[in-house]
Design an enzyme around this catalytic site. Structure first.
Site, short mmCIF file in Angstrom:
data_model
loop_
_atom_site.label_atom_id
_atom_site.label_comp_id
_atom_site.label_asym_id
_atom_site.label_seq_id
_atom_site.Cartn_x
_atom_site.Cartn_y
_atom_site.Cartn_z
N VAL A 1 14.73 -11.26 22.92
CA VAL A 1 13.98 -10.50 21.92
C VAL A 1 13.86 -9.03 22.31
CG1 VAL A 1 11.87 -10.37 20.56
CG2 VAL A 1 12.64 -12.59 21.44
N TYR B 1 -0.79 2.76 1.36
CA TYR B 1 -0.28 1.61 2.10
C TYR B 1 0.34 0.59 1.15
CZ TYR B 1 -0.53 -2.65 4.99
OH TYR B 1 -0.25 -3.82 5.65
#
Length: 327
Positions: free
Chosen positions: A49, A197
């Site tokens: 990852v 947002y």
């Protein structure tokens, strides 16, 4: 009340995820919040990852906490990514392409929280739209050829996720054509900040649906999902509340304690979308889907389903990308 909300959420654990040994993933903003726990989920299943974040110090601190909690057979690596400028997102993607020859999972998780005032980047684009949407768009587009290549390999299971928000339904844009329609000025204050947002989160939802349609047209076996983690008590939420005056902050903290869940609970939906065998088994159902906790395919706002807005968003994104000479 958050106790009862948790009772209603479908539970998953590492045991419910597929084996990820030999698989490579990128998670943006994985040094904190739900991204941090999502990395933990995937690494414990054996994935390699990449924690894509801005500061190496933040990566080192988060990596240390992950190692202390246990990573199993997986590993975590740093990818320098600054989403405030799409040029830097392009640079990060190209650096990754020099490191790896496959990419199985891309989770565009990082996000700038609600901002109280209207502000633009040096390219004349509203900041939340750049950080939360455009830079992630550039990252995904630059990495897409590698992901398509990976999807052709035997046993592949390639997925692209955008972490979105229920807030996306709080705006109703007339158009996404041209930068001027990205630069909606909602004024000042708490609710204005939420709308900045929300507009970027709507763009995220639209992006996944439109990208899925493009990939399907190419017969590319990749699943794109817009993931809504629900109401999460993240560090960004805490900072937003702390920026308020005393009484609004007090009331907001009370509401948060009643209805918000922990980052670990919030990461469950991302982990499910990224590595549940059910997603692969029911690929046609999950392609371009909007997922609410945990693993529930739901219908986003009508604006998120508007083909005209999707076309305008994509065309404007590509115009900016070409203007900046990024692809």
């Amino acid at each position: 009340m958050s106790f009862f909300i948790n009772l209603l959420r479908r539970k998953i654990s590492e045991d419910d995820l597929v084996d990820l040994h030999g698989k490579v993933a990128i998670i943006t903003g994985g040094n904190s919040g739900i991204g941090f726990t999502t990395i933990q989920f995937l690494a414990r299943k054996g994935a390699r990852v990449y924690m894509a974040c801005r500061r190496e110090e933040a990566y080192k601190e988060a990596s240390k906490r992950l190692e202390e909690a246990g990573l199993g057979d997986g590993s975590v690596h740093w990818l320098h990514l600054d989403l405030s400028d799409p040029r830097l997102a392009s640079k990060a993607a190209k650096e990754f392409l020099q490191k790896e020859d496959r990419l199985d999972i891309l989770i565009n998780n990082a996000a700038r929280g609600s901002q109280g005032t209207f502000s633009k980047t040096k390219d004349g684009i509203q900041e939340a739209m750049v950080t939360n949407y455009l830079s992630h768009f550039v990252l995904a587009e630059t990495l897409l050829p590698l992901m398509i290549q990976t999807s052709k390999q035997e046993g592949s299971d390639v997925r692209i996720l955008e972490v979105t928000s229920t807030a996306h339904s709080g705006v109703s844009p007339a158009s996404f054509k041209g930068k001027e329609n990205w630069n909606v000025d909602y004024g000042t204050g708490i609710f204005a900040g939420l709308k900045f947002y929300a507009l970027s989160k709507l763009a995220n939802v639209i992006h996944m649906k439109h990208l899925q349609e493009r990939l399907d047209a190419q017969n590319a076996d990749i699943i794109c999902i817009a993931v809504d983690p629900g109401a999460i008590a993240t560090e960004n939420v805490a900072r937003w509340i702390d920026s308020m005056s005393y009484f609004p902050a007090l009331i907001t903290w009370i509401l948060v304690s009643l209805v918000f869940v922990s980052p670990r609970e919030g990461a469950m939906n991302s982990a499910y979308a990224a590595a549940s065998p059910e997603v692969k088994a029911r690929g046609d159902a999950f392609k371009g889907a909007h997922l609410t906790p945990v693993g529930r395919i739901t219908t986003p706002s009508r604006y998120a389903q508007d083909d005209r807005l999707a076309k305008e968003l994509y065309e404007t994104s590509m115009e900016i990308v070409e203007e900046l000479n990024l692809l």
